[in-house]
Design an enzyme around this catalytic site. Sequence first.
Site, PDB file in Angstrom:
ATOM      1  N   ASN A   1       0.856  -1.203   0.000  1.00 24.46           N
ATOM      2  CA  ASN A   1       0.000   0.000   0.000  1.00 24.46           C
ATOM      3  C   ASN A   1       0.879   1.237   0.000  1.00 24.46           C
ATOM      4  OD1 ASN A   1      -1.925   1.841  -0.097  1.00 24.46           O
ATOM      5  ND2 ASN A   1      -2.899   1.404   1.862  1.00 24.46           N
ATOM      6  N   ALA A   2       1.090   1.899   1.148  1.00 31.65           N
ATOM      7  CA  ALA A   2       2.021   3.034   1.230  1.00 31.65           C
ATOM      8  C   ALA A   2       1.707   4.123   0.209  1.00 31.65           C
ATOM      9  CB  ALA A   2       3.463   2.551   1.045  1.00 31.65           C
TER      10      ALA A   2
ATOM     11  N   ASN B   1       0.850  -7.208   4.699  1.00 28.04           N
ATOM     12  CA  ASN B   1       0.431  -5.968   5.332  1.00 28.04           C
ATOM     13  C   ASN B   1      -1.086  -5.884   5.391  1.00 28.04           C
ATOM     14  OD1 ASN B   1       1.207  -3.401   6.445  1.00 28.04           O
ATOM     15  ND2 ASN B   1       0.202  -2.493   4.682  1.00 28.04           N
ATOM     16  N   GLU B   2      -1.596  -5.633   6.597  1.00 32.46           N
ATOM     17  CA  GLU B   2      -3.037  -5.463   6.791  1.00 32.46           C
ATOM     18  C   GLU B   2      -3.799  -6.579   6.092  1.00 32.46           C
ATOM     19  OE1 GLU B   2      -3.634  -1.380   5.587  1.00 32.46           O
ATOM     20  OE2 GLU B   2      -3.332  -0.752   7.645  1.00 32.46           O
TER      21      GLU B   2
ATOM     22  N   GLU C   1       2.269  -0.162  12.951  1.00 34.67           N
ATOM     23  CA  GLU C   1       2.162   1.170  12.341  1.00 34.67           C
ATOM     24  C   GLU C   1       1.311   2.017  13.266  1.00 34.67           C
ATOM     25  OE1 GLU C   1       0.536   1.406   8.398  1.00 34.67           O
ATOM     26  OE2 GLU C   1       1.951  -0.063   7.622  1.00 34.67           O
TER      27      GLU C   1
HETATM   28  C1  GAL Z   1      -1.797   1.957   6.490  1.00 38.99           C
HETATM   29  C2  GAL Z   1      -0.959   1.174   5.476  1.00 38.99           C
HETATM   30  C3  GAL Z   1       0.240   1.999   5.042  1.00 38.99           C
HETATM   31  C4  GAL Z   1      -0.187   3.378   4.645  1.00 38.99           C
HETATM   32  C5  GAL Z   1      -0.983   4.017   5.766  1.00 38.99           C
HETATM   33  C6  GAL Z   1      -1.508   5.390   5.448  1.00 38.99           C
HETATM   34  O1  GAL Z   1      -3.015   1.365   6.696  1.00 38.99           O
HETATM   35  O2  GAL Z   1      -0.519  -0.031   6.036  1.00 38.99           O
HETATM   36  O3  GAL Z   1       0.900   1.343   3.986  1.00 38.99           O
HETATM   37  O4  GAL Z   1      -0.952   3.281   3.493  1.00 38.99           O
HETATM   38  O5  GAL Z   1      -2.094   3.243   6.051  1.00 38.99           O
HETATM   39  O6  GAL Z   1      -0.530   6.279   5.172  1.00 38.99           O
END
Ligand code: GAL
Length: 941
Positions: A134-135, A192-193, A287
């Site tokens: 994502n990111a 991730n997620e 995160e």
């Molecule tokens: C999280 C995701 C990250 C980034 C972030 C928002 O949910 O794991 O990669 O997208 O949100 O900046």
Amino acid sequence: MRFLQVLGAALAQAAIAYVVPQGSPGFYHGNSSSSVTFDAHTLFLDNKRLVVFSGEMHPWRSPSGVPTWRDVFQKLKASSHPWFNAVSVYHRWGSSEGKQGELDFEQWRNHSMVYQTAKEVGILVISRPGPYINAETSAGGYPGWTTSLNATTRLNDTLWTEAWQPYIEASARFIAPFQYPDGPVVVVQAENEYGPSSPQNPGRSEYMQTIEDTLRSNGVDRVPLQVCLPHVNSALLTRLGAVDLYTWDAYPGRYDCSHPDAWHEVITNYSAWHQHDDPDLVWATGEFQGGSLDPWGGAGYDGCYLLLNEQFANVFYKNNYASQVMYQNLYMVYGGTNWGNLATTGVYTSYDYGAAIREDRTLTPKYSELKLQALFLHASLDFQVATALSAGIIGNVYVTVMEAESGAGFYVVRQMMNNITTSTDFTLTVNTTNGSFTIPQLGGIITLAGRESKILVTNYSFGTSNLEYSTAEVMTWFTLDDTDHIVLYAPEGQYVEVALASAAGTVDILGTPLNQTVLDGSLVVSGSLSGISRVSVNNTTLFIVDKVTAYSFWNPRLLRSTDASIYDLAPDVPSVLIVGPYLVRNATIEDGTLVLFGDINTTTTLRILAPSDVSQFKWNDKEVRLELDELGFLSGSLPFDIEAPHLPRLGHTTWLCVDSLPEIRPDFDDSEWVTANETVARRPEQMWYGKYVTFADEYGFHQGNSLYRGHFQGNTARGVNISMQGYAPLLLVPHDLTFSSCVVFPRGIRGYSLLDDDDFETWKIQGNLGGEDFPDKVRGPLNEGGLWVERIGAHLPGFFTAGWNSSAIEATCSPYVGLDGPGIVAYRTSFTLDLPTNIDVPLALNFTRTPTSHYLSMIYINGWQFGRFNSLIGPQTLFPLPQGILNHNGENELLITLWALSTMGAAIEGLELVATSLVSTSKEGFTHGVTTSPTFQEVRG
Ligand code: GAL
């Protein structure tokens, strides 16, 4: 294999037993021979407790490579010697596999160099190779070609497994030799997620397990695997695909950077969730919000910084610690740049993120706030294992009372509501070795200055000394020459009261005066805080300082020579106290000389407290003379003897220009373009309307700005109806790719028709030169798009501008004059820089924005696309050109496109090179001025 973990009495109520996931060697402390283990409180390295205080950075968003990565890693490690002790890195699959089967891990994609640099700096790594990240990056980090696969992404689909496995196998093999203790990698994220299968979504758990098996069988066998999820769920722990370590993510400050004062409330349930979800696992946030993304037309990152500033860090992160979060990764700590076509459609070039270290690598007050917190966590071994006894509102203040088995007490206090921005005064009843009583005892008050949170301590041991209580917060402590030193702080002007649990001996107070008295056998010092007060009694020294002064305190552990010890960050490791500089990168003692490397941004008084056998001092390789000052420090002046450099004026250089939209002419020859002749897409999703498939990715163009030419015969057409999806970085189509149902939506024209005529006969598509066979392997698959000047290579250094017009002949050939109608013109110029190597002067290109004029611009510097500017909606006007991409000691070639979108035409009102900061530095330079990248002749000649 399953086993019950025998836990201490304090956790006897824990409902769920720790279960070793299938296929994993198990990393539970006491039941594992791994060097990296964990229990209900913390991770352990070699059986020593370790609070993970980590920040996220993305090496691929800083393609200038190792010198930039090292600078950021050093700033992280320095910021909290020793506990900003980890960096979390996503790697980006899509940047390493532009064409299926052609893996490329060179230069800015080099995983090993990230680990090697972290190892040299001595900072641990949480590695997050993907496949999905994502990111806010194009296709969530997937290669463009995956969007045309006839496979469902993120499931155990054979085609999909074949797609990701080679990349993950390679990533695992890069990690293997860098696993702790041989290297810095302590945790690896598998996805991730991502949650397990459900009746609606079968195949997810199998997919997850395959990733884990792939990592394990390719050498990642000595560190725990984690997943990051919005909600950890106890049912996950025993299912197929279970990982070793569950981490949650949370963004409680949200993303509204236009209203930075409008705070949401902190979440008070974290502790309860921990008890419910996984009480036997370290309570870990993989995160936690460290800043915010910002969309096209958004408030800009200064607004995001304000929303998620040092006060946010103070209140929200201390709420985490009050919930026993002892593994915290801040997303982001350094954002970097969405150069090339890295950004997903919704966000713009800068990925500054309002983070603690800004895009130009400068440090913020939030960075300093994190330093105070991280040092406290490190120094407070009792706090790492403390549990909450109670939490709730007392008077007007929200108080979490925590206690360790040792009897140390911790009171995490904050305003009862986040919308209270005025000061709140209060007193607090605490338990001490002298019994329970209310502090302050001497008639003063404790103050929360607006959005402030404090962790107050009782019965706090440091070395052989003990604080009975303190209304000032603990920053750090260390023992030097048999004397215990502790640093305590509060905002300037606040009343503080500090009680040392021993009153015998002569008390000496230097600096700002404080009152002293003896109460129940304790020495109590009190007064209003300002600057530095130094209180000495026997073998104990208290530094009681105001918070901003505390920001300039550094407590670096002395670097030792062997690799193995560089990660040993325990409080008993010898350290020194340095006061004053903007940054202290590292400290060593060599033959009686304290050798310091660091940065200053003004003439600085350097104050040092070092072991008595140190007699000489070096700052950035130069000897400095220090003398004993009125506070008992050895001190001297570090002169700031550098000047702001003179920069070339772009308004005064010669510009060359060319039309970059020849495709608009009816007689343009597009016979070499790709014919969109597919009628059924390879991927599951099909056209909404129109005969031919016109998704650009179907034909190998994944960069985001392709050109379409539609041919038709009739002469009655009144117009054209076109539906675009996820594919207009310049035009702002709101969704790029949505993964909610594991589906990646197609990008490009999703539907087309002619109004009042027959259909288009053919569609021709052109994207970046070569499509998946892009020629420039160094700048990679996402750097170039399909504009005429990109396809002819005019952005590359060394391009020969024969036939271009020049502002020296035609004054209108300049971006400041622009176009008088719609169209695209490209402008090219060059300039030379010769900046001293001992200064860190980040440069940026600054646009004067005229929202009345609707145009778009792309910036190419030395062949690298480093900006997309939108005059209408902004918000970004300042585009950092990082050193290493920009040559600070040589020639630079700049190309700017100007795409006027209205009949009024457009001009760039202002465009200049500016310096965003000036620092006298010890950071690593670039050997050849720039990171190695090819010229026009090398890839297009
Ligand atoms: C999280 C995701 C990250 C980034 C972030 C928002 O949910 O794991 O990669 O997208 O949100 O900046």
